[in-house]
Design an enzyme around this catalytic site. Structure first.
Site, PDB file in Angstrom:
ATOM      1  N   HIS A 121     -30.014   3.990 -20.836  1.00 51.34           N
ATOM      2  CA  HIS A 121     -30.170   2.913 -19.859  1.00 51.34           C
ATOM      3  C   HIS A 121     -29.718   1.623 -20.529  1.00 51.34           C
ATOM      4  CE1 HIS A 121     -32.405  -0.021 -17.381  1.00 51.34           C
ATOM      5  NE2 HIS A 121     -32.553   0.916 -16.462  1.00 51.34           N
ATOM      6  N   CYS A 362     -28.131   1.576 -13.852  1.00 50.44           N
ATOM      7  CA  CYS A 362     -28.188   0.862 -15.140  1.00 50.44           C
ATOM      8  C   CYS A 362     -27.761   1.768 -16.292  1.00 50.44           C
ATOM      9  CB  CYS A 362     -29.582   0.294 -15.388  1.00 50.44           C
ATOM     10  SG  CYS A 362     -30.040  -1.019 -14.251  1.00 50.44           S
TER      11      CYS A 362
END
Length: 404
Positions: A121, A362
């Site tokens: 992420h 993300c």
């Protein structure tokens, strides 16, 4: 077997209608829903014991302090930390990672190496890039394969005496891949490197044992595990937390302040400056108690059944491709339909009451690897059902027909 009727009744929002349709909530990877006991815990704090903690001699302050520290002990026991002072309350996973990255600025020299994985992420990439810019350290990346798995032979080659910290997620938020973190931890320790595990996507599905894993840091967020937003946990081994300087200065994190010099408080208060998020810290302990009442073995069994059923049903749709096909996988299905943008699918099925996540999640490096703009991600929780998956599949079919 879980009693899903009673479990679902614990979550008020699951009876909600969206666009006139019963809510089918498959965005658990972004945030989980909250049971009534967690909602009640927040209300009870404000209604009955609202006071600042650690500093007051009056009754309400002592009651609030006791409830907050009881929650810390609950979390300590849940993750099997050796000491309660190794459990630091944060604002969430991102805060915890930044706290550690900031602390490592004082431990790194130009040319030292930080290792992340291709599955991370952005929250576990950007802080380390910023740290490299500050210190002259070099960022190394463990590559991935077409199944969405880390290539461990390449990880082995990247490790060296220059490696100072390795930071990987336990489970990929975008693909659901469960990473072999025990292997990564043990191998990194052979070179004297610290290891931080991003457990944000793991803690809803399993119970991490930080002593058995032997990780140096483990971070997660409360809102992924039926707890409130704005609260999270950084676990750190005592020896490492003592090495790192404070992340923020202010009240609570000090031992003594003069204009000539300030000395810092002992753990965990050294990293908990200012008035904390008391109500949500208490409620996080409530959420963990709730999940342990259900049992993580039962949660894993239910979610594994949903994963396999959902995979089977979705793959029956012509032109649908699943990204992330690791043999070790959590209850996440990330998919696209040939020739259709994921955003368009997500928008249409929302009108049918189905909540999924669309986009790059993300995790843009993963999307770049597959040469796609993003995916449709259905992420399941223990309170979801196969009947809801049937609704998802029908909705996707309708969206495909409209957009083809």
């Amino acid at each position: 077997m879980l009693d899903l009727t009673n479990i679902r009744a614990d979550f008020p929002i699951l009876s909600k209608k969206v666009n006139g349709k019963p809510l089918v909530y498959f965005d658990n990877g972004a945030t989980s829903q909250k049971p009534q006991v967690v909602i009640d815990a927040i209300a009870t704090y404000y209604q009955e014991i609202n006071a600042n903690i650690h500093r007051g001699v009056h009754t309400l302050s002592q009651l609030a302090t006791d409830a907050y520290e009881k929650s810390r002990n609950t979390i300590q026991n849940h993750i099997n930390a050796r000491l309660s002072c190794e459990v630091i309350f944060t604002a969430g996973t991102t805060h915890g990672i930044n706290l550690v990255a900031n602390g490592f600025a004082s431990l790194l020299q130009s040319g030292d190496e930080i290792m992340v994985s291709a599955l991370e992420h952005h929250s576990n990439i950007v802080p380390w890039q910023m740290l490299c810019e500050r210190t002259g350290a070099v960022l190394k990346v463990i590559p991935m394969n077409e199944k969405g798995e880390l290539i461990l032979s390449e990880f082995d080659k990247l490790l060296s005496e220059k490696t100072k910290i390795v930071t990987v997620n336990h489970i990929s938020n975008a693909l659901g891949t469960i990473n072999p973190i025990k292997y990564i931890i043990d191998k990194a320790h052979q070179f004297g490197a610290a290891v931080l595990i991003d457990g944000a996507q793991a803690v809803p599905h399993l119970k991490p044992d930080v002593q058995a894993l032997d990780c140096d840091f483990y971070v997660f967020s409360g809102h992924k595990i039926c707890g409130p937003t704005g609260i999270g946990i950084l676990y750190g081994k005592e020896v490492w937390l003592n090495k790192l300087p404070p992340y923020q200065g202010g009240g609570e994190m000090i031992k003594e302040v003069t204009f000539e010099k300030t000395t810092y408080a002992d753990l965990p208060h050294k990293f908990e400056a200012g008035t904390p998020n008391i109500a949500d810290g208490i409620a996080l302990g409530t959420a963990i108690d709730y999940l342990n009442t259900i049992g993580f073995d039962a949660i894993a069994k239910q979610e594994n059944e949903l994963l396999h059923y959902g995979t089977q049903q979705l793959l029956a749709i012509e032109g649908l491709r699943i990204f992330g096909t690791s043999d070790e996988k959590a209850a996440v299905i990330s998919f696209n339909i040939d020739g259709i943008h994921p955003y368009d699918i997500g928008t249409i099925i929302d009108k049918l009451g189905v909540a999924v996540r669309t986009g790059h999640h993300c995790a843009q490096p993963i999307m770049n690897f597959f040469k796609i703009p993003g995916t449709i991600r259905a992420s399941f929780a223990f309170y979801n059902t196969k009947e809801e998956i049937d609704v998802l599949v029908d909705a996707v079919k309708k969206a495909k027909m409209m957009l083809s």
